[in-house]
Design a protein around this motif. Structure first.
Motif, PDB file in Angstrom:
ATOM      1  N   ASN A  31       0.830  -1.208   0.000  1.00  0.00           N
ATOM      2  CA  ASN A  31       0.000   0.000   0.000  1.00  0.00           C
ATOM      3  C   ASN A  31       0.858   1.248   0.000  1.00  0.00           C
ATOM      4  N   VAL A  32       1.903   1.252   0.851  1.00  0.00           N
ATOM      5  CA  VAL A  32       2.772   2.421   0.950  1.00  0.00           C
ATOM      6  C   VAL A  32       3.536   2.635  -0.348  1.00  0.00           C
ATOM      7  N   LEU A  33       4.039   1.556  -0.950  1.00  0.00           N
ATOM      8  CA  LEU A  33       4.748   1.680  -2.222  1.00  0.00           C
ATOM      9  C   LEU A  33       3.835   2.247  -3.306  1.00  0.00           C
ATOM     10  N   ASP A  34       2.610   1.710  -3.408  1.00  0.00           N
ATOM     11  CA  ASP A  34       1.658   2.204  -4.410  1.00  0.00           C
ATOM     12  C   ASP A  34       1.300   3.662  -4.147  1.00  0.00           C
ATOM     13  N   ALA A  35       1.069   3.992  -2.876  1.00  0.00           N
ATOM     14  CA  ALA A  35       0.655   5.351  -2.531  1.00  0.00           C
ATOM     15  C   ALA A  35       1.744   6.363  -2.872  1.00  0.00           C
ATOM     16  N   LEU A  36       2.980   6.076  -2.463  1.00  0.00           N
ATOM     17  CA  LEU A  36       4.054   7.040  -2.698  1.00  0.00           C
ATOM     18  C   LEU A  36       4.383   7.170  -4.181  1.00  0.00           C
ATOM     19  N   THR A  37       4.342   6.063  -4.910  1.00  0.00           N
ATOM     20  CA  THR A  37       4.636   6.127  -6.341  1.00  0.00           C
ATOM     21  C   THR A  37       3.515   6.842  -7.093  1.00  0.00           C
ATOM     22  N   GLY A  38       2.273   6.484  -6.767  1.00  0.00           N
ATOM     23  CA  GLY A  38       1.138   7.120  -7.423  1.00  0.00           C
ATOM     24  C   GLY A  38       1.053   8.608  -7.127  1.00  0.00           C
ATOM     25  N   TRP A  39       1.335   8.978  -5.859  1.00  0.00           N
ATOM     26  CA  TRP A  39       1.280  10.394  -5.497  1.00  0.00           C
ATOM     27  C   TRP A  39       2.295  11.198  -6.291  1.00  0.00           C
ATOM     28  N   GLN A  40       3.497  10.663  -6.486  1.00  0.00           N
ATOM     29  CA  GLN A  40       4.505  11.373  -7.271  1.00  0.00           C
ATOM     30  C   GLN A  40       4.026  11.595  -8.698  1.00  0.00           C
ATOM     31  N   LEU A  41       3.387  10.571  -9.286  1.00  0.00           N
ATOM     32  CA  LEU A  41       2.903  10.699 -10.666  1.00  0.00           C
ATOM     33  C   LEU A  41       1.858  11.805 -10.773  1.00  0.00           C
ATOM     34  N   VAL A  42       0.824  11.745  -9.935  1.00  0.00           N
ATOM     35  CA  VAL A  42      -0.271  12.713 -10.100  1.00  0.00           C
ATOM     36  C   VAL A  42       0.158  14.116  -9.709  1.00  0.00           C
ATOM     37  N   ARG A  43       1.043  14.216  -8.730  1.00  0.00           N
ATOM     38  CA  ARG A  43       1.530  15.533  -8.337  1.00  0.00           C
ATOM     39  C   ARG A  43       2.309  16.181  -9.478  1.00  0.00           C
ATOM     40  N   ALA A 164      14.551  13.711 -10.950  1.00  0.00           N
ATOM     41  CA  ALA A 164      13.739  14.932 -10.963  1.00  0.00           C
ATOM     42  C   ALA A 164      14.007  15.758 -12.222  1.00  0.00           C
ATOM     43  N   LEU A 165      14.535  15.120 -13.265  1.00  0.00           N
ATOM     44  CA  LEU A 165      14.822  15.842 -14.502  1.00  0.00           C
ATOM     45  C   LEU A 165      13.543  16.422 -15.096  1.00  0.00           C
ATOM     46  N   PRO A 166      13.502  17.725 -15.399  1.00  0.00           N
ATOM     47  CA  PRO A 166      12.301  18.306 -16.000  1.00  0.00           C
ATOM     48  C   PRO A 166      11.993  17.678 -17.357  1.00  0.00           C
ATOM     49  N   LEU A 167      10.726  17.363 -17.569  1.00  0.00           N
ATOM     50  CA  LEU A 167      10.269  16.820 -18.851  1.00  0.00           C
ATOM     51  C   LEU A 167       9.545  17.944 -19.584  1.00  0.00           C
ATOM     52  N   LEU A 186       2.838  13.722 -20.863  1.00  0.00           N
ATOM     53  CA  LEU A 186       2.122  12.984 -19.829  1.00  0.00           C
ATOM     54  C   LEU A 186       2.536  11.512 -19.858  1.00  0.00           C
ATOM     55  N   GLY A 187       2.707  10.968 -21.062  1.00  0.00           N
ATOM     56  CA  GLY A 187       3.171   9.585 -21.178  1.00  0.00           C
ATOM     57  C   GLY A 187       4.549   9.387 -20.574  1.00  0.00           C
ATOM     58  N   MET A 188       5.413  10.383 -20.712  1.00  0.00           N
ATOM     59  CA  MET A 188       6.742  10.301 -20.106  1.00  0.00           C
ATOM     60  C   MET A 188       6.648  10.331 -18.582  1.00  0.00           C
ATOM     61  N   ILE A 189       5.735  11.137 -18.056  1.00  0.00           N
ATOM     62  CA  ILE A 189       5.531  11.156 -16.608  1.00  0.00           C
ATOM     63  C   ILE A 189       5.020   9.797 -16.129  1.00  0.00           C
TER      64      ILE A 189
END
Length: 301
Positions: A31-43, A164-167, A186-189
């Motif tokens: 749960n924690v792995l999914d939450a932290l990874t997903g949060w980074q994507l949507v943020r 954290a390289l800007p896309l 968005l696909g790259m993110i």
């Protein structure tokens, strides 16, 4: 914080600190792995495009991800990409959860959610799911992760700088229209927060097919294409066209271009730099597919 269990129920697990608050439920390691990874994507997606973003996570890779005019619309689009894989997902959204999204989540099978906030009455609705065990996490939207990441494996401590390289638009071919540039970025993110190897097929600010975690890149392309075709068949009888494709690593052979053609791909963005990249570029030109050599690899393991 003691977690429910580790990757498997026979493994104990704990958490020292986290950039979120547990509002309801009890998290597990995954749960924690999914939450932290997903949060980074949507943020990152919301910051890049200025609209709500959502992702539907399973086993540390998104089954779907999308932008939307509202947070509910973004999640509905993300889950619609691959509803079979989204069964029992972990939800990540970039904006506070309102009653509209809560009503959507009440109807679907899901394990938990991370968001930067919850409107009045929402937590009560969500916490009642799964016989009162639904996990609700509130992300600290102000938290900035350290520049260095650390992982320990088999007694070995690995460190690296955070990706954290800007896309940016400058990574893409000048021939690419603005709407397509949005989809490719968005696909790259999405690729950045998906287990490698990864190929993402995008259309209208939505990941319509994600091929993740395959050892062969052409298998990623084929898997993403098959998912995209199933999604399209539910919505239209017309041929699928205007699809944008992102690969997290260089396309090693032209077979990826052949597969991409089968699923309506008209734009490809990939790192390039392979010994056969000139052949890939030529195959794209012959197929009338615009090719962007970004020079940026987005592996995640």
């Amino acid at each position: 914080m003691r977690l429910r269990y580790g990757m498997n129920p026979h493994q104990a697990a704990s958490l020292d600190s986290a950039p979120f608050t547990v509002v309801a439920g009890e998290p597990s390691y995954i749960n924690v792995l999914d939450a932290l990874t997903g949060w980074q994507l949507v943020r990152e997606a919301a910051e890049q495009f200025g609209v709500p973003a959502a992702a539907s996570y399973k086993h540390v890779s998104p089954a779907g991800a999308a932008l939307g005019e509202t947070v509910a619309a973004a999640y509905a689009r993300a889950r619609d990409a691959d509803p079979k894989s989204s069964y029992g997902d972990f939800v990540a959204v970039s904006h506070p959860v309102d009653l509209e999204l809560a009503a959507v989540l009440k109807r679907v099978v899901s394990d938990g959610i991370i968001a930067p906030g919850y409107d009045e009455g929402v937590v009560e609705i969500l916490a009642a799911k799964k016989r009162g065990t639904y996990l609700v996490l509130e992300a600290d939207a102000e938290f900035e992760p350290p520049a260095e990441e650390v992982r320990e494996l088999y007694g070995v401590r690995l460190t690296q700088t955070r990706d954290a390289l800007p896309l940016t638009r400058g990574l893409l071919s000048a021939e690419v229209p603005d709407d397509t540039a949005r989809d490719l970025l968005l696909g790259m993110i999405v690729a950045r927060y998906t287990q490698s190897n990864t190929v993402v097929l995008m259309k209208d600010a939505m990941a319509i097919g994600i091929g993740a975690g395959q050892q062969s890149r052409v298998d990623c392309t084929r898997l993403a294409g098959e998912k995209a075709a199933l999604w399209w068949a539910r919505h239209s009888t017309d041929p699928l066209t205007g699809v944008s494709m992102v690969s997290d690593g260089a396309l090693p052979f032209t077979d990826n271009v052949v597969e991409a053609q089968r699923y309506g791909v008209s734009h490809i963005a990939e790192p390039g730099g392979s010994i056969r990249s000139p052949e890939v570029a030529a195959a794209c030109a012959a197929a009338r597919i615009t090719w962007s050599e970004t020079g940026v690899r987005l592996f995640r393991h």
